[in-house]
Design an enzyme around this catalytic site. Structure first.
Site, short mmCIF file in Angstrom:
data_model
loop_
_atom_site.label_atom_id
_atom_site.label_comp_id
_atom_site.label_asym_id
_atom_site.label_seq_id
_atom_site.Cartn_x
_atom_site.Cartn_y
_atom_site.Cartn_z
N SER A 122 6.58 -4.13 -9.04
CA SER A 122 6.44 -2.85 -9.40
C SER A 122 5.39 -2.27 -10.26
O SER A 122 3.90 -3.05 -9.50
CB SER A 122 8.24 -1.92 -10.01
OG SER A 122 7.68 -1.12 -10.30
N ASN A 123 5.13 -1.73 -11.13
CA ASN A 123 4.03 -1.72 -12.70
C ASN A 123 3.88 -2.37 -12.43
O ASN A 123 2.52 -3.20 -13.00
CB ASN A 123 4.60 -0.85 -13.40
CG ASN A 123 4.49 0.37 -12.86
OD1 ASN A 123 3.40 0.64 -11.89
ND2 ASN A 123 4.46 2.09 -13.77
#
Length: 736
Positions: free
Chosen positions: A321-322
């Site tokens: 994800s991030n």
């Protein structure tokens, strides 16, 4: 021995030989040796503590001896059970909060249910070969805690370097794990943390400027770096985050907007995402420092020398994800060769320039792709609740997957359709026609048919939160700016603002995930008719309808586009939002976008085809195509797209998700295994391909247990119909 170590040993030998040759046959005394290098902290890093977490079996007690690096002493059984309790819930200790944070973050990004694969396909008890041999799976070792700052005293990025007792100084390795989502320093513990520790590597975890920096202006209280709660003044340099507002301004704000909250990623006014890459690189440097403190000999007084550097230590940057975005950004910025290989699963990979590339799926061109996250989220936030009412997207089942239906939100979804139609943003005379048009708009904007039924739950659980958080963060706005009339607060069941309890604040380091998901902060529309209400219940002044704060959503969209979301007119100094606010947001977006130049590093990107949070057309597919345009034949990037996988594995125990989707977490582990084999033994990375999985099916909430057959491995030689290729120069061709 990996290639970096071989080069290092060869260099050392050649240097020594040259020195002997230079001295031989001469009457001149040899020159004095240069001063031995001394281990020093990387620039901008402050070292706070080192703790030996020595537990090898689960046990009670509030001491480091009862915790380990991976599970905080809970073990496989504890991580799969109820949340650990606090002796004094209003005053938890730092060790209790660490245990709670490891528990929450471990479960926060994977399916923690036994039927979903926990304890059978993955988990602390599963060894590196996939066998159930490790019992409770505790991993003892030392943990270094440091922080990164830019000299302002406001950045305070937290780093935890975990060195397992099994670390082998003769085969040194570091796994960099920037946190996923908005999570704190332990946000990659079940991905990079677990994989790295089990392989005997040091693990460099960092919150990358996010985390549970919860600030309450009512009492000026903050979370400290260790999670404990106190005032800004008492915390001083150990404050994780406090809003940058003077006391007199804070007093006035509290009168006008009582009981509001601030979160670090949203309100730090630093756009932390722009530093995801540099923070990851700095965390790796801190890991080298920690290894030298532990294993390098003392060569000057009490100072350790330097035995471990990027030249002789294998480094994989791998996260989700991030965190996946962070490792890609780090690789792009790695001008000194710290990183050897990159694994990014479901990354928010936002290419700065997607011109000159294309995407086809089953031979059909994708027309809209490569948009920034704030762009597609503010677009989806407008249309998703209406689209969820459309034939083909609407759900009748009683399940969490049908979240809008389960919680009575569909009537407000109908209101959103009505309000959009009144403003000319969807066409149709009936709700069915308006919803069909809204769904068609989402499809045309890069969302896929796989996402149709997902708009329901993902709007209810994510989109309004992200649409508030990210433009605010990109624009570097303060909490007192109330951009688009939005603020954060704890709310009651009716959506009214309430004071956040001392107990909730005291435990927030462990219970929160850094987002405004209601634990404890929720986006609140200050301008709602009748007074401030949470986005779920807000009534827009321009429509008079309970329509999920459409007026605020239109404003958030305008921040990203620079034009009025209804009329299309350019924003001005007098518009809402203002042109200056939009310019600030768009500048912030530009700061976080990626070039696509991975410096020819071996890289694996893994995506779930059904991802509704980070749609593949805007992120992974677009980034892979841009990388090929930028690097050409030098690229060492492989791309894996997994059928029936979506963004939130932690949703998979929930009814309706369990029957439809497979976990992506096993594919993160397999990608790391493949990168390890590539860097340690020269095994080729799997070619770009789709992986055809099989959902568990069954009744929502009672899906049968997953098996290995549901989640097949990567193919070393994928079938022709499964290959993902670059064709016609820079077009990514993905099969159906």
């Amino acid at each position: 021995m990996n290639s970096k170590q071989a080069i290092w040993h060869l260099f050392s030998a050649v240097t020594a030989s040259a020195a002997l040759a230079a001295c031989g046959g001469s009457d001149n005394p040899p020159p004095p040796p240069p001063p031995a290098p001394v281990n020093t902290l990387p620039a901008g890093v402050t070292h706070h503590s080192v703790t030996d977490y020595s537990a090898t079996a689960p046990g009670a007690g509030d001491s480091a001896a009862t915790q380990d690096l991976l599970t905080a002493g809970l073990g496989k059984t504890g991580l799969g059970g109820a949340a650990p309790a606090y002796a004094d819930p209003d005053h938890p200790t730092a060790l209790e909060l660490r245990r709670g944070a490891l528990y929450g973050n471990y479960r926060g990004i994977l399916d923690y249910s036994a039927n979903g694969g926990y304890g059978r396909l993955y988990g602390p008890n599963i060894d590196v070969d996939g066998g159930d041999t490790l019992g409770e799976g505790l991993i003892p070792g030392k943990e270094y805690i440091g922080s990164i700052d830019d000299g302002s005293g406001n950045k305070r990025v937290v780093v935890a370097v975990q060195i397992p007792s099994s670390f082998d100084p003769d085969e040194p390795c570091v796994i960099a794990g920037p946190s996923s989502g908005s999570r704190g320093v332990y946000g990659a513990i079940s991905t990079a943390g677990e994989w790295g520790l089990k392989h005997g590597c040091a693990v460099a975890l960092t919150d990358a400027g996010k985390g549970m920096g919860l600030y309450d202006p009512m009492d000026d209280s903050v979370n400290q770096i260790d999670g404990t709660r106190t005032t800004r003044t008492v915390a001083g340099a150990l404050s994780h985050f406090a809003a940058n507002i003077a006391d007199n301004v804070r007093t006035l704000f509290n009168v006008a907007f009582p009981n509001r909250l601030a979160l670090k990623q949203v309100h730090s006014q630093m756009n932390p995402e722009k530093d995801f890459g540099s923070d990851t690189l700095k965390a790796i440097e801190y890991a080298m420092y920690a290894l030298n403190e532990e294993y390098a000999p003392i060569n000057s007084g009490t100072s350790h020398g330097i035995s471990f550097t990027a030249d002789n230590t294998l480094v994989i940057a791998g996260s989700v994800s991030n965190g996946g975005a962070a490792v890609l950004q780090a690789a792009e910025q790695d001008s000194v060769g710290l990183i050897d290989g990159v694994v990014a699963t479901e990354p928010s990979a936002q290419p700065a320039d997607a011109s000159g590339v294309g995407i086809t799926v089953g031979g059909t061109a994708v027309n809209t792709f490569g948009k920034p996250l704030a762009d597609y989220f503010t677009y989806a936030n407008l249309y998703q609740p209406c689209a969820a009412q459309a034939a083909g997207a609407a759900l009748a089942e009683v399940s969490v997957y049908n979240y809008m239906g389960l919680t009575g939100m569909n009537s407000r979804g109908v209101n959103r359709c009505t309000a959009l139609a009144a403003k000319g943003l969807v066409s149709g005379a009936t709700t069915a026609e308006q919803a069909a048009d809204a769904l068609a708009k989402l499809r045309a904007y890069g969302y896929t048919a796989d996402n149709d039924t997902m708009h329901n739950s993902h709007f209810a659980l994510a989109s309004p939160v992200i649409a508030m958080m990210y433009p605010t963060g990109y624009g570097r706005f303060s909490m007192i700016d109330n951009v688009c009339g939005m603020s954060l607060a704890q709310v009651d069941a009716s959506g009214s603002v309430v004071p956040v309890s001392a107990t909730v604040k005291a435990q927030s380091f462990a219970s929160g995930n850094g987002t405004a998901n209601g634990v404890p902060a929720t986006p609140v529309y200050n301008d709602s008719v009748g007074g401030a209400r949470s986005w779920q219940w807000a009534v827009s002044p321009s429509t008079g309808l309970a329509d999920f704060a459409l007026d605020a959503a239109l404003c958030q969209r305008a921040l990203v586009t620079g034009v009025d979301s209804v009329t299309g007119a350019a924003l001005t100094a007098a518009s809402w939002p203002t042109s200056a606010q939009s310019e600030a947001v768009r500048a912030g977006i530009g700061e976080v976008q990626l070039t696509g130049n991975l410096r020819a590093k071996p890289t694996l990107i893994v995506a779930g085809r059904s991802d509704n949070v980070i749609p593949v057309n805007h992120s992974e597919r677009a980034y892979v195509a841009v990388n090929r345009r930028v690097e050409g034949a030098a690229s060492q990037l492989s791309y894996i797209e997994v059928f029936n996988a979506q963004h939130f594995d932690t949703f998979l125990p929930l009814s309706g998700f369990d029957t439809r989707f497979v976990p992506l977490h096993p594919y993160y582990n397999r990608a790391m295994d493949a990168m390890w084999a590539r860097l340690k033994g020269g095994t080729a990375l799997p070619p770009s391909q789709v992986v055809r999985t099989t959902p568990r099916g069954g009744t929502p909430g009672a899906a049968p247990a997953i098996s290995a057959a549901n989640v097949p491995a990567f193919a070393a030689t994928p079938a022709a119909g499964d290959r993902i290729d670059i064709v016609g120069g820079n077009t990514l061709a993905v099969p159906n």
